[in-house]
Design a protein around this motif. Sequence first.
Motif, PDB file in Angstrom:
ATOM      1  N   ALA A 215       0.842  -1.193   0.000  1.00  0.00           N
ATOM      2  CA  ALA A 215       0.000   0.000   0.000  1.00  0.00           C
ATOM      3  C   ALA A 215       0.877   1.242   0.000  1.00  0.00           C
ATOM      4  CB  ALA A 215      -0.933   0.008   1.199  1.00  0.00           C
ATOM      5  N   THR A 216       0.556   2.197  -0.859  1.00  0.00           N
ATOM      6  CA  THR A 216       1.203   3.499  -0.886  1.00  0.00           C
ATOM      7  C   THR A 216       0.107   4.546  -0.916  1.00  0.00           C
ATOM      8  OG1 THR A 216       1.279   3.810  -3.299  1.00  0.00           O
ATOM      9  CG2 THR A 216       3.023   2.464  -2.306  1.00  0.00           C
ATOM     10  N   ASN A 217       0.480   5.807  -0.992  1.00  0.00           N
ATOM     11  CA  ASN A 217      -0.535   6.860  -1.086  1.00  0.00           C
ATOM     12  C   ASN A 217      -1.069   7.017  -2.508  1.00  0.00           C
ATOM     13  OD1 ASN A 217      -2.086   8.714   0.407  1.00  0.00           O
ATOM     14  ND2 ASN A 217      -0.920  10.425  -0.465  1.00  0.00           N
ATOM     15  N   GLN A 218      -0.589   6.160  -3.424  1.00  0.00           N
ATOM     16  CA  GLN A 218      -1.041   6.212  -4.804  1.00  0.00           C
ATOM     17  C   GLN A 218      -1.836   4.964  -5.209  1.00  0.00           C
ATOM     18  OE1 GLN A 218      -0.673   8.893  -6.797  1.00  0.00           O
ATOM     19  NE2 GLN A 218       0.287   9.925  -5.051  1.00  0.00           N
ATOM     20  N   HIS A 219      -1.435   3.809  -4.670  1.00  0.00           N
ATOM     21  CA  HIS A 219      -2.102   2.570  -5.069  1.00  0.00           C
ATOM     22  C   HIS A 219      -2.049   1.547  -3.950  1.00  0.00           C
ATOM     23  CE1 HIS A 219       2.118   1.460  -5.939  1.00  0.00           C
ATOM     24  NE2 HIS A 219       1.710   0.233  -5.653  1.00  0.00           N
ATOM     25  N   ILE A 220      -2.824   0.480  -4.123  1.00  0.00           N
ATOM     26  CA  ILE A 220      -2.823  -0.627  -3.180  1.00  0.00           C
ATOM     27  C   ILE A 220      -2.850  -1.933  -3.967  1.00  0.00           C
ATOM     28  CG2 ILE A 220      -5.356  -0.596  -2.957  1.00  0.00           C
ATOM     29  CD1 ILE A 220      -4.962  -1.499  -0.032  1.00  0.00           C
ATOM     30  N   LYS A 221      -2.044  -2.890  -3.530  1.00  0.00           N
ATOM     31  CA  LYS A 221      -2.008  -4.218  -4.130  1.00  0.00           C
ATOM     32  C   LYS A 221      -2.554  -5.197  -3.098  1.00  0.00           C
ATOM     33  CE  LYS A 221       1.479  -5.261  -6.712  1.00  0.00           C
ATOM     34  NZ  LYS A 221       2.840  -5.652  -7.167  1.00  0.00           N
ATOM     35  N   TYR A 222      -3.497  -6.040  -3.499  1.00  0.00           N
ATOM     36  CA  TYR A 222      -4.223  -6.851  -2.522  1.00  0.00           C
ATOM     37  C   TYR A 222      -4.850  -8.081  -3.165  1.00  0.00           C
ATOM     38  CZ  TYR A 222      -8.179  -4.564  -4.770  1.00  0.00           C
ATOM     39  OH  TYR A 222      -9.084  -4.115  -5.702  1.00  0.00           O
ATOM     40  N   LYS A 223      -5.354  -8.961  -2.315  1.00  0.00           N
ATOM     41  CA  LYS A 223      -6.161 -10.098  -2.740  1.00  0.00           C
ATOM     42  C   LYS A 223      -7.460 -10.101  -1.940  1.00  0.00           C
ATOM     43  CE  LYS A 223      -3.246 -13.463  -1.993  1.00  0.00           C
ATOM     44  NZ  LYS A 223      -2.667 -14.837  -1.966  1.00  0.00           N
ATOM     45  N   VAL A 224      -8.557 -10.347  -2.606  1.00  0.00           N
ATOM     46  CA  VAL A 224      -9.849 -10.473  -1.922  1.00  0.00           C
ATOM     47  C   VAL A 224     -10.036 -11.931  -1.519  1.00  0.00           C
ATOM     48  CG1 VAL A 224     -12.348 -10.223  -2.118  1.00  0.00           C
ATOM     49  CG2 VAL A 224     -10.849  -8.532  -3.184  1.00  0.00           C
ATOM     50  N   ILE A 225     -10.121 -12.161  -0.227  1.00  0.00           N
ATOM     51  CA  ILE A 225     -10.324 -13.511   0.288  1.00  0.00           C
ATOM     52  C   ILE A 225     -11.806 -13.879   0.260  1.00  0.00           C
ATOM     53  CG2 ILE A 225     -10.011 -15.019   2.292  1.00  0.00           C
ATOM     54  CD1 ILE A 225      -7.619 -13.218   3.056  1.00  0.00           C
ATOM     55  N   SER A 226     -12.653 -12.928   0.626  1.00  0.00           N
ATOM     56  CA  SER A 226     -14.099 -13.123   0.488  1.00  0.00           C
ATOM     57  C   SER A 226     -14.738 -11.779   0.196  1.00  0.00           C
ATOM     58  CB  SER A 226     -14.711 -13.740   1.750  1.00  0.00           C
ATOM     59  OG  SER A 226     -14.607 -12.849   2.848  1.00  0.00           O
ATOM     60  N   ASN A 227     -15.809 -11.815  -0.584  1.00  0.00           N
ATOM     61  CA  ASN A 227     -16.513 -10.598  -0.970  1.00  0.00           C
ATOM     62  C   ASN A 227     -17.735 -10.414  -0.077  1.00  0.00           C
ATOM     63  OD1 ASN A 227     -17.486  -8.380  -2.543  1.00  0.00           O
ATOM     64  ND2 ASN A 227     -16.417  -9.237  -4.309  1.00  0.00           N
ATOM     65  N   PHE A 228     -18.464  -9.311  -0.308  1.00  0.00           N
ATOM     66  CA  PHE A 228     -19.678  -9.051   0.483  1.00  0.00           C
ATOM     67  C   PHE A 228     -20.649 -10.217   0.401  1.00  0.00           C
ATOM     68  CE2 PHE A 228     -18.370  -4.700  -0.909  1.00  0.00           C
ATOM     69  CZ  PHE A 228     -18.031  -4.208   0.342  1.00  0.00           C
ATOM     70  N   ASN A 229     -20.752 -10.781  -0.798  1.00  0.00           N
ATOM     71  CA  ASN A 229     -21.769 -11.813  -1.026  1.00  0.00           C
ATOM     72  C   ASN A 229     -21.185 -13.218  -1.119  1.00  0.00           C
ATOM     73  OD1 ASN A 229     -20.423 -11.517  -3.399  1.00  0.00           O
ATOM     74  ND2 ASN A 229     -22.210 -11.162  -4.670  1.00  0.00           N
ATOM     75  N   THR A 230     -19.940 -13.411  -0.675  1.00  0.00           N
ATOM     76  CA  THR A 230     -19.358 -14.755  -0.673  1.00  0.00           C
ATOM     77  C   THR A 230     -20.063 -15.603   0.378  1.00  0.00           C
ATOM     78  OG1 THR A 230     -17.197 -13.879  -1.340  1.00  0.00           O
ATOM     79  CG2 THR A 230     -17.255 -16.110  -0.413  1.00  0.00           C
TER      80      THR A 230
END
Length: 233
Positions: A215-230
């Motif tokens: 994470a920086t002040n320009q972008h974020i790199k991530y993985k979604v483990i579960s979504n709202f509707n998972t």
Amino acid sequence: MKKFLLISLIGFVLSGCASDIKYNYVPEVTQKSYPDLNVVTTTYIGDDMVRQGNVKTMDVISFPVATQVNNYWYSYIIDAGDYPKLGEDKKYLFFAARSVNGNAIVKSFNVPAVPIGIRVSKDSSKNEVCISFATGTDFCESNKQFSYKKVSVTSQDGFQQTLIYNGKVGNKINIGYREFNNDMARPAFSNNAEYDLSRSAVIRYKGAVIEVLQATNQHIKYKVISNFNTPNR
């Protein structure tokens, strides 16, 4: 006598063959979430990290070219396009008078009556296409070129949830939460939350679980483990 015959002929031409449009077809609607689970994703400040939308899969009748339907001196044009199914009965399939994307319609240049749909016989040997009106009448002509298929349309209708990346200060990142209903923001259901990455790289909000990789002040790199509707496992 001649005047009476002329009026009778006009009435016959206008009436055509009657068949009320059926509205008994229900498209399949599923929820599609972005991004896919467990995929490394990069999002920039102000953009959605997580979102979901409704995907509507529907039957359509597809006209590859503009198709003219004539009935004596009356003429209608079906623009090339995909027209969504409305319903059916034992003999016919019924479709809307406007295409899925709204760019194509059924139109006329010399008839004031406005069409409300397209009727097609289930007897494939006829290749018959009819223009339907609110009066229950139809103008029909055979030997037309068309096909049937399914199309999927992503819609933002209904209840939606999003997480938005708002940047980083020190070890803390700011995530905005928004709810939408029929594309209208609901301010009472909007919120911002801060997460301290020095404590945990996994953040949670309303069922959404995200692993932050960078994470920086320009972008974020991530993985979604579960979504709202998972579904819960």
